[in-house]
Design an enzyme around this catalytic site. Structure first.
Site, PDB file in Angstrom:
ATOM      1  N   ASP A  12       0.882  -1.181   0.000  1.00  0.00           N
ATOM      2  CA  ASP A  12       0.000   0.000   0.000  1.00  0.00           C
ATOM      3  C   ASP A  12       0.911   1.220   0.000  1.00  0.00           C
ATOM      4  OD1 ASP A  12      -2.417   1.571   0.274  1.00  0.00           O
ATOM      5  OD2 ASP A  12      -1.892   1.881   2.370  1.00  0.00           O
ATOM      6  N   SER A  13       0.304   2.401  -0.143  1.00  0.00           N
ATOM      7  CA  SER A  13       1.089   3.636  -0.097  1.00  0.00           C
ATOM      8  C   SER A  13       1.618   3.915   1.314  1.00  0.00           C
ATOM      9  CB  SER A  13       0.216   4.803  -0.550  1.00  0.00           C
ATOM     10  OG  SER A  13      -0.897   4.921   0.312  1.00  0.00           O
ATOM     11  N   GLY A  45      -3.410   8.714  -3.898  1.00  0.00           N
ATOM     12  CA  GLY A  45      -4.742   9.051  -4.410  1.00  0.00           C
ATOM     13  C   GLY A  45      -4.852  10.374  -5.137  1.00  0.00           C
ATOM     14  N   CYS A  75      -4.462  -1.647  -1.763  1.00  0.00           N
ATOM     15  CA  CYS A  75      -4.625  -0.221  -2.037  1.00  0.00           C
ATOM     16  C   CYS A  75      -5.669  -0.112  -3.137  1.00  0.00           C
ATOM     17  CB  CYS A  75      -3.279   0.343  -2.515  1.00  0.00           C
ATOM     18  SG  CYS A  75      -3.400   2.037  -3.100  1.00  0.00           S
ATOM     19  N   THR A  77      -6.530   2.573  -4.738  1.00  0.00           N
ATOM     20  CA  THR A  77      -6.081   3.469  -5.811  1.00  0.00           C
ATOM     21  C   THR A  77      -5.311   2.667  -6.863  1.00  0.00           C
ATOM     22  OG1 THR A  77      -5.933   5.236  -4.177  1.00  0.00           O
ATOM     23  CG2 THR A  77      -4.778   5.585  -6.267  1.00  0.00           C
ATOM     24  N   GLU A 154      -3.023   8.466   8.630  1.00  0.00           N
ATOM     25  CA  GLU A 154      -1.561   8.325   8.755  1.00  0.00           C
ATOM     26  C   GLU A 154      -1.063   9.011  10.035  1.00  0.00           C
ATOM     27  OE1 GLU A 154       1.031   6.950   6.750  1.00  0.00           O
ATOM     28  OE2 GLU A 154      -0.439   5.972   5.454  1.00  0.00           O
ATOM     29  N   CYS A 186     -11.050   2.840   0.243  1.00  0.00           N
ATOM     30  CA  CYS A 186      -9.637   3.157   0.437  1.00  0.00           C
ATOM     31  C   CYS A 186      -9.250   2.396   1.695  1.00  0.00           C
ATOM     32  CB  CYS A 186      -9.457   4.662   0.644  1.00  0.00           C
ATOM     33  SG  CYS A 186      -7.795   5.105   1.220  1.00  0.00           S
ATOM     34  N   THR A 187      -8.136   1.689   1.635  1.00  0.00           N
ATOM     35  CA  THR A 187      -7.801   0.817   2.766  1.00  0.00           C
ATOM     36  C   THR A 187      -7.408   1.593   4.022  1.00  0.00           C
ATOM     37  OG1 THR A 187      -5.579   0.570   1.829  1.00  0.00           O
ATOM     38  CG2 THR A 187      -7.182  -1.174   1.353  1.00  0.00           C
ATOM     39  N   HIS A 188      -7.181   2.902   3.888  1.00  0.00           N
ATOM     40  CA  HIS A 188      -6.932   3.706   5.089  1.00  0.00           C
ATOM     41  C   HIS A 188      -8.233   3.947   5.884  1.00  0.00           C
ATOM     42  CE1 HIS A 188      -3.055   4.812   3.235  1.00  0.00           C
ATOM     43  NE2 HIS A 188      -2.714   5.390   4.368  1.00  0.00           N
TER      44      HIS A 188
HETATM   45  N1  DGL Z   1      -4.794   3.200   0.938  1.00  0.00           N
HETATM   46  C1  DGL Z   1      -4.806   3.515  -0.447  1.00  0.00           C
HETATM   47  C2  DGL Z   1      -6.124   3.256  -1.091  1.00  0.00           C
HETATM   48  O1  DGL Z   1      -6.749   2.282  -0.713  1.00  0.00           O
HETATM   49  C3  DGL Z   1      -4.069   4.758  -0.891  1.00  0.00           C
HETATM   50  C4  DGL Z   1      -4.385   6.055  -0.246  1.00  0.00           C
HETATM   51  C5  DGL Z   1      -3.459   7.132  -0.758  1.00  0.00           C
HETATM   52  O2  DGL Z   1      -2.249   6.924  -0.705  1.00  0.00           O
HETATM   53  O3  DGL Z   1      -3.956   8.162  -1.219  1.00  0.00           O
HETATM   54  O4  DGL Z   1      -6.563   3.923  -1.981  1.00  0.00           O
END
Ligand code: DGL
Length: 268
Positions: A12-13, A45, A75, A77, A154, A186-188
């Site tokens: 992931d990012s 993103g 991720c 994105t 984050e 989004c996984t965040h």
């Molecule tokens: N966690 C990622 C996602 O699911 C990326 C979020 C990001 O870096 O903008 O999209």
């Protein structure tokens, strides 16, 4: 080494993919996992499709150096823009978030009125609405980009007043338009689930694509004949592309246990 004993690579990012890894710990407790968080280049993103594809190729190459048997793109994105390229370029199973998340949402929604939140890239590429409408063209799908959720997660501002204020602004439209399922695209975002749930109310089911993806990953490993036969707990390794300290802090807060050394690696 036999293929089943190789680790699963996940990237992931940043910390977002940990929400998927947490599900994997439960579904596949005997698998070794190598996680890469591209903390030097987060967020993805707000970047162009070309840049995200380039990062995705580099991240996959990095994980292949660790001899992984499959790559989980934790991720949305990257899942939205880079999956066809990764599948064409690399000869191992590549698992994305969009398909499993969409199927899960459709199963959970009774009203066929589904909301989707994600990064700008995921929403602008209409990744979820295309996938959902492809499965059922009668659905009503409302999408909204929530770019500030990634830095809030984050930073670990999980139930902070600033997170509430931003969530209320982003999610206002969903409250009035009667959705009964909201895809956290989004996984965040599952990290901020307590705030998101409070804002949209308890009648809305939050869809965490990691839940559905974990089942899908197991299925794909079985089909490929590479599911681990080990009965001892899997080893978990965490890599990042920039300062490990903040990543380690948030990851341990999220998992509730020590994750050992987080190693900084070069990515290019
Ligand atoms: N966690 C990622 C996602 O699911 C990326 C979020 C990001 O870096 O903008 O999209």
């Amino acid at each position: 080494m036999s293929r089943d004993r190789k680790p699963i690579g996940v990237f992931d990012s940043g910390i977002g993919g940990l929400t998927v890894v947490k599900r994997l710990f439960n579904t596949l407790p005997n698998e070794d996992i190598i996680y890469f968080g591209d903390t030097a280049r987060v967020p993805y993103g707000s970047k162009s499709n070309e840049t995200v594809i380039e990062y995705a190729i580099q991240n996959t190459r990095l994980l292949l150096e660790y001899n992984v048997k499959a790559v989980v793109v934790a991720c949305n994105t990257v899942s939205a823009v880079a999956i066809p390229v990764l599948k064409e370029k690399f000869d191992i199973p590549v698992i994305d978030m969009i398909g499993p998340g969409s199927n899960y949402a459709i199963k959970e929604s009774l009203s066929n009125n589904i909301g989707v939140i994600g990064t700008r890239a995921t929403i602008n590429n209409k990744a979820y609405s295309k996938a959902l409408l492809n499965i059922n063209s009668e659905l009503k799908v409302t999408e909204r980009a929530c770019p500030l959720f990634v830095p809030l997660a984050e930073e670990g501002l999980i139930e902070h007043p600033a997170t509430y204020a931003i969530a209320e602004d982003y999610l206002r439209d969903f409250i009035s338009n009667d959705i009964d399922a909201l895809i956290l695209g989004c996984t965040h975002y599952p990290i901020l689930a307590p705030v998101i749930q409070k804002v949209v109310g308890n009648k809305v089911k939050l869809i965490d694509s990691g839940v559905a993806a974990a089942g899908e990953i197991k299925k794909i490993l079985i089909e490929a004949g590479v599911l681990s036969k080990s009965s001892s707990p899997g080893k978990h390794t965490f890599l990042v592309s920039d300062i490990p300290v903040q990543f380690k802090f948030i990851a341990e807060l999220f998992f509730g246990h020590d994750i050992g050394e987080v190693k900084k690696v070069e990515i290019n």
